[in-house]
Design a protein around this motif. Sequence first.
Motif, PDB file in Angstrom:
ATOM      1  N   ILE A  67       0.840  -1.204   0.000  1.00 32.56           N
ATOM      2  CA  ILE A  67       0.000   0.000   0.000  1.00 32.56           C
ATOM      3  C   ILE A  67       0.871   1.248   0.000  1.00 32.56           C
ATOM      4  N   SER A  68       1.900   1.282   0.827  1.00 33.30           N
ATOM      5  CA  SER A  68       2.791   2.446   0.892  1.00 33.30           C
ATOM      6  C   SER A  68       3.501   2.678  -0.436  1.00 33.30           C
ATOM      7  N   THR A  69       3.937   1.609  -1.082  1.00 38.51           N
ATOM      8  CA  THR A  69       4.594   1.734  -2.379  1.00 38.51           C
ATOM      9  C   THR A  69       3.631   2.329  -3.401  1.00 38.51           C
ATOM     10  N   TRP A  70       2.398   1.862  -3.404  1.00 32.12           N
ATOM     11  CA  TRP A  70       1.389   2.392  -4.335  1.00 32.12           C
ATOM     12  C   TRP A  70       1.123   3.871  -4.071  1.00 32.12           C
ATOM     13  N   LEU A  71       0.893   4.220  -2.827  1.00 28.98           N
ATOM     14  CA  LEU A  71       0.555   5.607  -2.502  1.00 28.98           C
ATOM     15  C   LEU A  71       1.697   6.562  -2.832  1.00 28.98           C
ATOM     16  N   GLY A  72       2.926   6.097  -2.794  1.00 31.80           N
ATOM     17  CA  GLY A  72       4.065   6.951  -3.090  1.00 31.80           C
ATOM     18  C   GLY A  72       4.471   6.953  -4.558  1.00 31.80           C
ATOM     19  N   SER A  73       3.754   6.216  -5.386  1.00 32.86           N
ATOM     20  CA  SER A  73       4.156   6.097  -6.790  1.00 32.86           C
ATOM     21  C   SER A  73       3.442   7.131  -7.664  1.00 32.86           C
ATOM     22  N   PRO A  74       4.075   7.556  -8.749  1.00 28.18           N
ATOM     23  CA  PRO A  74       3.404   8.467  -9.687  1.00 28.18           C
ATOM     24  C   PRO A  74       2.131   7.851 -10.280  1.00 28.18           C
ATOM     25  N   ALA A  75       2.125   6.534 -10.467  1.00 25.03           N
ATOM     26  CA  ALA A  75       0.952   5.872 -11.043  1.00 25.03           C
ATOM     27  C   ALA A  75      -0.296   6.062 -10.188  1.00 25.03           C
ATOM     28  N   SER A  76      -0.108   6.286  -8.881  1.00 22.38           N
ATOM     29  CA  SER A  76      -1.281   6.447  -8.011  1.00 22.38           C
ATOM     30  C   SER A  76      -2.015   7.762  -8.285  1.00 22.38           C
ATOM     31  N   ARG A  77      -1.390   8.635  -9.075  1.00 22.43           N
ATOM     32  CA  ARG A  77      -2.014   9.920  -9.396  1.00 22.43           C
ATOM     33  C   ARG A  77      -2.338  10.050 -10.885  1.00 22.43           C
ATOM     34  N   GLU A  78      -2.285   8.925 -11.601  1.00 22.89           N
ATOM     35  CA  GLU A  78      -2.526   8.962 -13.037  1.00 22.89           C
ATOM     36  C   GLU A  78      -3.706   8.068 -13.412  1.00 22.89           C
ATOM     37  N   GLU A  79      -4.477   8.527 -14.380  1.00 22.76           N
ATOM     38  CA  GLU A  79      -5.552   7.704 -14.922  1.00 22.76           C
ATOM     39  C   GLU A  79      -4.951   6.616 -15.804  1.00 22.76           C
ATOM     40  N   PRO A  80      -5.562   5.490 -15.986  1.00 21.21           N
ATOM     41  CA  PRO A  80      -6.901   5.158 -15.514  1.00 21.21           C
ATOM     42  C   PRO A  80      -6.932   4.556 -14.114  1.00 21.21           C
ATOM     43  N   TRP A  81      -5.726   4.243 -13.547  1.00 20.81           N
ATOM     44  CA  TRP A  81      -5.708   3.533 -12.277  1.00 20.81           C
ATOM     45  C   TRP A  81      -6.129   4.397 -11.100  1.00 20.81           C
ATOM     46  N   THR A  82      -5.877   5.694 -11.162  1.00 17.45           N
ATOM     47  CA  THR A  82      -6.268   6.517 -10.013  1.00 17.45           C
ATOM     48  C   THR A  82      -7.791   6.536  -9.825  1.00 17.45           C
ATOM     49  N   GLY A  83      -8.522   6.448 -10.923  1.00 15.59           N
ATOM     50  CA  GLY A  83      -9.977   6.397 -10.818  1.00 15.59           C
ATOM     51  C   GLY A  83     -10.508   5.024 -10.484  1.00 15.59           C
ATOM     52  N   ALA A  84      -9.705   3.995 -10.712  1.00 18.51           N
ATOM     53  CA  ALA A  84     -10.147   2.627 -10.458  1.00 18.51           C
ATOM     54  C   ALA A  84      -9.764   2.138  -9.062  1.00 18.51           C
ATOM     55  N   ALA A  85      -8.628   2.591  -8.558  1.00 18.35           N
ATOM     56  CA  ALA A  85      -8.179   2.146  -7.230  1.00 18.35           C
ATOM     57  C   ALA A  85      -9.182   2.606  -6.178  1.00 18.35           C
ATOM     58  N   PHE A  86      -9.334   1.820  -5.145  1.00 27.30           N
ATOM     59  CA  PHE A  86     -10.289   2.182  -4.099  1.00 27.30           C
ATOM     60  C   PHE A  86      -9.739   1.845  -2.726  1.00 27.30           C
ATOM     61  N   SER A  87     -10.313   2.488  -1.766  1.00 23.64           N
ATOM     62  CA  SER A  87     -10.024   2.199  -0.374  1.00 23.64           C
ATOM     63  C   SER A  87     -11.329   2.356   0.380  1.00 23.64           C
TER      64      SER A  87
END
Length: 183
Positions: free
Chosen positions: A114-134
Amino acid sequence: MPQIKDAAVLKAVAHPVRRRLLDVLRVDGPSMPSVLARTTSQAVANVSHHLRVLAEAGLIEEAPELARNRKEHWWRMPDRSISWQLADFDGDPADLAAADAAMAIGLQRQVELISTWLGSPASREEPWTGAAFSTDGFLRLSPAELAAMGEEIQQIVDKYAGRPEAPDREPVFVIGRGFPARP
């Protein structure tokens, strides 16, 4: 999904490098120690040692049919998922300690992912930023209701597990936990 009921097997899971190796084999499929070493940033000798421990525990197996020659050694997970219940280990304090250690290593790995994901540039880019959930929340449930909820969540995970690779598909880590807690 195989249920671990042997403390010796659980002890094999309770190590950060072995947990990571299981994750890589689960996601990427069969692999050789040299590839696993590169993927996990470990020495080949260290990876080979941990693979032998996992094999002795029955969690992985050799895949000799994949080898192109006698020098290649391939490993795979026969079962892509493993689980255990603490109740199966509460008869012996050493067994319970092994189960607790495996749970702690699992939680540590989840937090790391989770920490790796939150700190990655991909976590702020579409399409994954709109698909990821918590999601989280406090619910009022009986033990039976919590168990039923866990079974339903597992059925959803099973529904999506094992899908073939596709250009728009990437490995996705999903976490769900439920336990009694107070805010």
